[in-house]
Design a protein around this motif. Sequence first.
Motif, PDB file in Angstrom:
ATOM      1  N   TYR A  86     -17.061  18.679 -26.651  1.00 15.54           N
ATOM      2  CA  TYR A  86     -16.788  17.207 -25.864  1.00 15.54           C
ATOM      3  C   TYR A  86     -15.426  16.979 -26.307  1.00 15.54           C
ATOM      4  CZ  TYR A  86     -21.808  17.023 -24.519  1.00 15.54           C
ATOM      5  OH  TYR A  86     -22.623  17.252 -24.101  1.00 15.54           O
ATOM      6  N   GLY A  90     -14.837  12.207 -23.820  1.00 16.15           N
ATOM      7  CA  GLY A  90     -16.335  12.304 -23.846  1.00 16.15           C
ATOM      8  C   GLY A  90     -17.041  13.165 -22.561  1.00 16.15           C
ATOM      9  N   GLN A  91     -15.922  13.956 -22.071  1.00 23.87           N
ATOM     10  CA  GLN A  91     -16.551  14.732 -21.054  1.00 23.87           C
ATOM     11  C   GLN A  91     -16.546  16.270 -21.483  1.00 23.87           C
ATOM     12  OE1 GLN A  91     -17.025  14.134 -17.722  1.00 23.87           O
ATOM     13  NE2 GLN A  91     -16.986  12.222 -18.434  1.00 23.87           N
ATOM     14  N   ARG A  92     -17.360  16.981 -21.261  1.00 19.15           N
ATOM     15  CA  ARG A  92     -17.874  18.372 -21.761  1.00 19.15           C
ATOM     16  C   ARG A  92     -16.664  19.196 -21.446  1.00 19.15           C
ATOM     17  NH1 ARG A  92     -21.218  21.155 -24.764  1.00 19.15           N
ATOM     18  NH2 ARG A  92     -21.940  23.008 -23.931  1.00 19.15           N
TER      19      ARG A  92
END
Length: 105
Positions: A86, A90-92
């Motif tokens: 991540y 907060g994004q994968r």
Amino acid sequence: MLQNEALLTTLEDLRNAALEGRFEALETLLPDLTEQIGLCPQPPDPVILARARELIRLLAACGQGLSAARRRLCDLEQIRSGGGTYGVNGQRQRLSVPAAESRRL
């Protein structure tokens, strides 16, 4: 008394199959157990109940072990294929490490 002996034998066969990882044997033994239980005109004796409880605990542990192994294999496959993490937002995101370098697990 023969019904109790047959039940004990089937419970022991199920136990051995689970301990030895012969899960295909469970498919044939479980219907036998169901049939034998249905043939009992009275509740089984305490020895049979104790064996049955032990078998239930053993089969539950087998199931947990298989689930853990499946999760671990999925984790390893994800790492092998490049994995992911991540980011600060907060994004994968995928890791940029080649799969050959990620084999240190």
